[in-house]
Scaffold this active site. Structure first.
Site, PDB file in Angstrom:
ATOM      1  N   LYS A 106      24.037   3.331 -10.598  1.00  0.00           N
ATOM      2  CA  LYS A 106      23.357   4.608 -10.359  1.00  0.00           C
ATOM      3  C   LYS A 106      24.323   5.772 -10.430  1.00  0.00           C
ATOM      4  O   LYS A 106      23.975   6.845 -10.910  1.00  0.00           O
ATOM      5  CB  LYS A 106      22.683   4.609  -8.980  1.00  0.00           C
TER       6      LYS A 106
ATOM      7  N   LYS B 195      16.451  -2.714 -16.973  1.00  0.00           N
ATOM      8  CA  LYS B 195      15.367  -2.959 -16.025  1.00  0.00           C
ATOM      9  C   LYS B 195      14.295  -1.870 -16.131  1.00  0.00           C
ATOM     10  O   LYS B 195      14.614  -0.708 -16.338  1.00  0.00           O
ATOM     11  CB  LYS B 195      15.997  -2.954 -14.625  1.00  0.00           C
TER      12      LYS B 195
ATOM     13  N   LYS C 156      11.355   3.086 -11.807  1.00  0.00           N
ATOM     14  CA  LYS C 156      10.550   4.268 -11.516  1.00  0.00           C
ATOM     15  C   LYS C 156      11.176   5.504 -12.137  1.00  0.00           C
ATOM     16  O   LYS C 156      10.506   6.473 -12.406  1.00  0.00           O
ATOM     17  CB  LYS C 156      10.496   4.525  -9.998  1.00  0.00           C
TER      18      LYS C 156
HETATM   19  P1  TYM Z   1      12.931  -0.537  -4.954  1.00  0.00           P
HETATM   20  O1  TYM Z   1      12.094   0.489  -4.293  1.00  0.00           O
HETATM   21  O2  TYM Z   1      13.842  -0.108  -6.038  1.00  0.00           O
HETATM   22  O3  TYM Z   1      12.025  -1.673  -5.527  1.00  0.00           O
HETATM   23  C1  TYM Z   1      11.057  -2.298  -4.693  1.00  0.00           C
HETATM   24  C2  TYM Z   1      10.936  -3.774  -5.024  1.00  0.00           C
HETATM   25  O4  TYM Z   1      10.550  -3.949  -6.381  1.00  0.00           O
HETATM   26  C3  TYM Z   1      11.482  -4.782  -7.033  1.00  0.00           C
HETATM   27  N1  TYM Z   1      11.634  -4.332  -8.415  1.00  0.00           N
HETATM   28  C4  TYM Z   1      11.535  -5.123  -9.477  1.00  0.00           C
HETATM   29  N2  TYM Z   1      11.266  -6.432  -9.599  1.00  0.00           N
HETATM   30  C5  TYM Z   1      11.221  -6.943 -10.834  1.00  0.00           C
HETATM   31  N3  TYM Z   1      11.425  -6.217 -11.959  1.00  0.00           N
HETATM   32  C6  TYM Z   1      11.697  -4.884 -11.888  1.00  0.00           C
HETATM   33  N4  TYM Z   1      11.892  -4.178 -12.982  1.00  0.00           N
HETATM   34  C7  TYM Z   1      11.758  -4.287 -10.599  1.00  0.00           C
HETATM   35  N5  TYM Z   1      11.998  -3.032 -10.175  1.00  0.00           N
HETATM   36  C8  TYM Z   1      11.930  -3.076  -8.838  1.00  0.00           C
HETATM   37  C9  TYM Z   1      12.772  -4.616  -6.260  1.00  0.00           C
HETATM   38  O5  TYM Z   1      13.649  -5.710  -6.465  1.00  0.00           O
HETATM   39  C10 TYM Z   1      12.270  -4.532  -4.860  1.00  0.00           C
HETATM   40  O6  TYM Z   1      12.007  -5.810  -4.330  1.00  0.00           O
HETATM   41  N6  TYM Z   1      16.586  -1.341  -1.650  1.00  0.00           N
HETATM   42  C11 TYM Z   1      15.213  -1.646  -1.984  1.00  0.00           C
HETATM   43  C12 TYM Z   1      14.239  -1.265  -0.905  1.00  0.00           C
HETATM   44  C13 TYM Z   1      14.565  -1.803   0.444  1.00  0.00           C
HETATM   45  C14 TYM Z   1      14.387  -3.146   0.895  1.00  0.00           C
HETATM   46  C15 TYM Z   1      14.803  -3.153   2.256  1.00  0.00           C
HETATM   47  C16 TYM Z   1      13.929  -4.314   0.295  1.00  0.00           C
HETATM   48  C17 TYM Z   1      15.062  -1.076   1.483  1.00  0.00           C
HETATM   49  N7  TYM Z   1      15.183  -1.897   2.589  1.00  0.00           N
HETATM   50  C18 TYM Z   1      14.763  -4.308   3.018  1.00  0.00           C
HETATM   51  C19 TYM Z   1      13.894  -5.467   1.063  1.00  0.00           C
HETATM   52  C20 TYM Z   1      14.302  -5.477   2.404  1.00  0.00           C
HETATM   53  C21 TYM Z   1      14.832  -0.886  -3.248  1.00  0.00           C
HETATM   54  O7  TYM Z   1      15.433   0.111  -3.583  1.00  0.00           O
HETATM   55  O8  TYM Z   1      13.750  -1.369  -3.852  1.00  0.00           O
END
Ligand code: TYM
Length: 332
Positions: free
Chosen positions: A111, A194, A197
Site C-alpha cells: 500500500k 487482487k 475496493k
Molecule cells: P478488507 O476490508 O480489505 O477485506 C475484507 C475481507 O475480504 C477479503 N477480501 C478478499 N478475499 C478474496 N479475494 C479478494 N480479492 C479479496 N479482497 C478482500 C479480505 O481478505 C477480508 O477477509 N484487515 C482487514 C479487516 C479486519 C479484520 C479484523 C479481519 C480488521 N480487523 C479482524 C479479520 C479479523 C481488511 O482490511 O479487510
C-alpha cells in the site's frame, strides 16, 4: 464453544472479492458457532475517508452483511468504533508488538510503495489493532481472504508475546480460516493483482451493488487469453485471468473449479463469460436489491449496529478489564 471473529473495512463499496472471500463464509459459519462480525471503521481511517462517505460505507457494509444472510439474532453485528475496548486493547498491543514485526507486513509495503514516510502512523500500526479486534473476544477462528493471513499470524505472535511477557495463559492462538476456490479473487483486467475496493478502474472489479447490465459488461470485457477452456484444471496453471474466472464461477455455484472445467471443457469465452455473468447476477441481484432497500432506512441499520455493539461490549469489557489488571493498571 469456539468463537469466530472477522471484519470488513468500510473504505469504499463491497466487491465480489469481499463477498466470496469473506461474507459468504461468515454466513456459512453462522449457527454452528458463536459469530461476531464487525464493520471496522477505525481501520478504514488509516487512509483518508471523507466523513459522509465513511458513514455511508459503514452502513453499506452492514447492509451487505444483513442482505447476504447474517442474522442479528444469530451473530453479533456492529461497527468497531462503538466498542472503545478495541482502541484500548490496540494501544496495549502497540506496546507488545515490535517495530521489526510491522516492517515485515507485506500489505503495508504494497500500500505504501515508495511513499512509506507519507503514510499515516495508523496504517503502519494497523495489524496490531486487528490483533486487538480478534483477541478482545478470545476468538479462535478468523475467516478471511488470503491477503489477511499474515495479519492473523501476527495476531498469534502478539498473543504469545503478551502471555510470555506477563507470565499468563490469557490470550488464545487464533487460526485463520482460508478455504475454497475464492480466497484470492483477482482483478478482472490483470490476473496478477487482487480485486480490491480501491483499484483505479471500476472495470477491474464487480461491486456487490452493480446492476445486471454492469456485471455482464464487466465480465464481457474481462481480460482473458484467446485459448478455449482446457480439459483439466491443471491446464489453467499458467493462465491467471482464465483461472480467476473459473474460480469465481466455482465459488458462486459451490462446486470445485475442477467440476467447472469438466462442464465447460473446450468452451470458448463467448460461451463461458455470459454463463458466468448470468450466474453472478442470479446470486448477487437478490442481495443488492435487499441492500438498496435497507439503505433507504439507515435508522434501522444504525439500530442493528447499536444493539450489536451492546452485545459486543458485554464480551469485550471484562476481557479488557482483565488485560488492564494483568498489565498493572490501577483502577477499574
Ligand atoms: P478488507 O476490508 O480489505 O477485506 C475484507 C475481507 O475480504 C477479503 N477480501 C478478499 N478475499 C478474496 N479475494 C479478494 N480479492 C479479496 N479482497 C478482500 C479480505 O481478505 C477480508 O477477509 N484487515 C482487514 C479487516 C479486519 C479484520 C479484523 C479481519 C480488521 N480487523 C479482524 C479479520 C479479523 C481488511 O482490511 O479487510
Amino acid at each position: 464453544t469456539p468463537r469466530v471473529f472477522s471484519g470488513i473495512k468500510p473504505s469504499g463499496g463491497l466487491t465480489l472479492g469481499n463477498y466470496l472471500g469473506a461474507i459468504k463464509k461468515f454466513v456459512a459459519t453462522q449457527g454452528s458457532m458463536e459469530t461476531i462480525y464487525c464493520v471496522v471503521d477505525l481501520h478504514a481511517i488509516t487512509v483518508w475517508q471523507d466523513p459522509d462517505d465513511l458513514r455511508n460505507a459503514t452502513r453499506e457494509v452492514a447492509a451487505g452483511y444483513l442482505a447476504s444472510g447474517l442474522d442479528p439474532s444469530q451473530s453479533i453485528l456492529f461497527n468497531q468504533s462503538q466498542v472503545s475496548a478495541h482502541a484500548e486493547l490496540g494501544w496495549i498491543f502497540n506496546c507488545v508488538a515490535r517495530v521489526g514485526w510491522m516492517n515485515r507486513m507485506t500489505q503495508f509495503k504494497e500500500k505504501a510503495g515508495k511513499n512509506a514516510e507519507k503514510q499515516s502512523l495508523g496504517l503502519y500500526a494497523y495489524p496490531s489493532l486487528m490483533a486487538a479486534d480478534i483477541l478482545l473476544y478470545h476468538a479462535t477462528q478468523v475467516p478471511v481472504g488470503e491477503d489477511q493471513k499474515q495479519h492473523v499470524e501476527l495476531t498469534r505472535d502478539i498473543a504469545a508475546k503478551f502471555n510470555h511477557d506477563y507470565k499468563v495463559d490469557f490470550f488464545p492462538q487464533p487460526d485463520p480460516v482460508i478455504d475454497g476456490p475464492a480466497t484470492r479473487v483477482m482483478n478482472l483486467r490483470d490476473g496478477t493483482k487482487k480485486m480490491s475496493k480501491s483499484g483505479q478502474s471500476d472495470m477491474e472489479r464487480i461491486n456487490m451493488t452493480d446492476d445486471a447490465d454492469t456485471i455482464a459488461k464487466k465480465f464481457k470485457k474481462a481480460r482473458t487469453d484467446p485459448e478455449p477452456l482446457p480439459e483439466t484444471y491443471d491446464g489453467l496453471a499458467e493462465r491467471p485471468e482464465a483461472r480467476n474466472l473459473v474460480d469465481i464461477y466455482a465459488a458462486l455455484s459451490d462446486v470445485t473449479p475442477a467440476e467447472v472445467v469438466t462442464e465447460y471443457a473446450g468452451a470458448g469465452w463467448g460461451q463461458f463469460k455470459p454463463a458466468l455473468a448470468d450466474l453472478a447476477v442470479s446470486k448477487l441481484a437478490p442481495i443488492s436489491e435487499e441492500m438498496a432497500r435497507m439503505m433507504d432506512d439507515p435508522a434501522e441499520i444504525d439500530r442493528v449496529l447499536a444493539e450489536g455493539a451492546d452485545r459486543a461490549r458485554a464480551i469485550a469489557d471484562p476481557i479488557l478489564a482483565k488485560t488492564y489488571e494483568i498489565v498493572g493498571m490501577v483502577g477499574r
